[in-house]
Write a protein that holds these residues in place. Sequence first.
Motif, PDB file in Angstrom:
ATOM      1  N   ASN A  94       0.684  -1.227  -0.034  1.00  0.00           N
ATOM      2  CA  ASN A  94       0.060  -0.111   0.077  1.00  0.00           C
ATOM      3  C   ASN A  94       0.923   1.234   0.017  1.00  0.00           C
ATOM      4  OD1 ASN A  94      -1.716   2.166   1.811  1.00  0.00           O
ATOM      5  ND2 ASN A  94      -3.046   1.000   0.526  1.00  0.00           N
ATOM      6  N   ALA A  95       1.978   1.231   0.645  1.00  0.00           N
ATOM      7  CA  ALA A  95       2.734   2.552   1.018  1.00  0.00           C
ATOM      8  C   ALA A  95       3.353   2.723  -0.566  1.00  0.00           C
ATOM      9  CB  ALA A  95       3.706   2.236   1.892  1.00  0.00           C
ATOM     10  N   TYR A  96       3.978   1.519  -1.111  1.00  0.00           N
ATOM     11  CA  TYR A  96       4.453   1.407  -2.466  1.00  0.00           C
ATOM     12  C   TYR A  96       3.450   2.075  -3.471  1.00  0.00           C
ATOM     13  CZ  TYR A  96       6.052  -0.045  -7.068  1.00  0.00           C
ATOM     14  OH  TYR A  96       6.387  -0.129  -8.510  1.00  0.00           O
ATOM     15  N   GLN A  97       2.371   1.584  -3.452  1.00  0.00           N
ATOM     16  CA  GLN A  97       1.312   2.052  -4.465  1.00  0.00           C
ATOM     17  C   GLN A  97       1.027   3.565  -4.389  1.00  0.00           C
ATOM     18  OE1 GLN A  97      -1.811  -1.102  -4.089  1.00  0.00           O
ATOM     19  NE2 GLN A  97      -1.440  -1.437  -6.102  1.00  0.00           N
ATOM     20  N   ASN A  98       1.022   4.176  -3.126  1.00  0.00           N
ATOM     21  CA  ASN A  98       0.669   5.585  -2.898  1.00  0.00           C
ATOM     22  C   ASN A  98       1.966   6.414  -2.983  1.00  0.00           C
ATOM     23  OD1 ASN A  98      -2.038   6.206  -1.595  1.00  0.00           O
ATOM     24  ND2 ASN A  98      -1.477   4.165  -0.649  1.00  0.00           N
ATOM     25  N   GLY A 103       1.346   3.402 -13.666  1.00  0.00           N
ATOM     26  CA  GLY A 103       0.722   2.775 -14.401  1.00  0.00           C
ATOM     27  C   GLY A 103      -0.292   1.692 -13.531  1.00  0.00           C
ATOM     28  N   ILE A 104      -0.452   0.474 -14.232  1.00  0.00           N
ATOM     29  CA  ILE A 104      -1.510  -0.305 -13.599  1.00  0.00           C
ATOM     30  C   ILE A 104      -0.750  -0.889 -12.072  1.00  0.00           C
ATOM     31  CG2 ILE A 104      -2.232  -1.121 -15.591  1.00  0.00           C
ATOM     32  CD1 ILE A 104      -0.875  -3.640 -15.213  1.00  0.00           C
ATOM     33  N   ASN A 105       0.643  -0.584 -11.936  1.00  0.00           N
ATOM     34  CA  ASN A 105       1.078  -1.105 -10.719  1.00  0.00           C
ATOM     35  C   ASN A 105       0.359  -0.348  -9.414  1.00  0.00           C
ATOM     36  OD1 ASN A 105       2.717  -3.083 -11.561  1.00  0.00           O
ATOM     37  ND2 ASN A 105       4.390  -1.596 -11.399  1.00  0.00           N
ATOM     38  N   ALA A 106      -0.217   1.100  -9.792  1.00  0.00           N
ATOM     39  CA  ALA A 106      -0.701   1.919  -8.941  1.00  0.00           C
ATOM     40  C   ALA A 106      -2.257   1.587  -8.431  1.00  0.00           C
ATOM     41  CB  ALA A 106      -0.504   3.376  -9.173  1.00  0.00           C
ATOM     42  N   VAL A 107      -2.721   0.569  -9.376  1.00  0.00           N
ATOM     43  CA  VAL A 107      -4.182   0.385  -9.081  1.00  0.00           C
ATOM     44  C   VAL A 107      -4.535  -0.705  -8.116  1.00  0.00           C
ATOM     45  CG1 VAL A 107      -6.212  -0.627 -10.417  1.00  0.00           C
ATOM     46  CG2 VAL A 107      -4.670   0.884 -11.654  1.00  0.00           C
TER      47      VAL A 107
END
Length: 218
Positions: A94-98, A103-107
């Motif tokens: 969750n920390a990485y995605q935020n 791209g789709i890695n943030a979905v």
Amino acid sequence: MIKNWYCFGVAIVLWLICMWLTMPFPDALNIERGVSVLNVLIKTKDGYQIEGLLTILLLSICLYFLIYGVKKHQIFWSLALIVSFVFVPSLIVNAYQNTLATGINAVSYDIDKSDCRFKLEDDYTLKGTCRLPLQNLSTEEVTLNLEFYETYWYEDDVRSVSLMNAGLPYEVKLKGKQKKWVRVETLIDVSQLENHIEKGTVSGVHIIINGGGKIRRF
């Protein structure tokens, strides 16, 4: 607090390895149906999973070294290790995605809130409607394509959500930081199909998203 630094160090290394093996990224955790222990999939319809069994074994060895590595409060430290093993990987993702993901890695996809509803329109046509909660955790717009798949536990399980692929492609655009209920609807010709759903609702819909040359499974 530390009685044996060697045992304590080994426990930390094994703990990190176990968390890496169960990191729910890029694919979601346990995308197949089966038997899980501490969020680790150990058995599916295809039999026992070597990676899952290895993870549980390493975690057990980790607990052994931890107990002999600390002076006291062994039960507390053991429980803390197990709890962190279960929850920390998701927090890291969750920390990485935020922060860094693009791209789709943030979905992210809340599979527990998803569902597909099916109803026969006539003898040969099935109507499917799915609601999928997606969220873009980055600040940049993301464009992706999605498709459906399902996992089977028994050979005679009926087809359901995978029938929605009759309406491909499904393109979705998510603005920066946008949380969106994606609605997908299609008519499915079932005249040549056997053992398919005729009416009802399916929850926990498995999907595959792709974009920018990357693929993720939920």
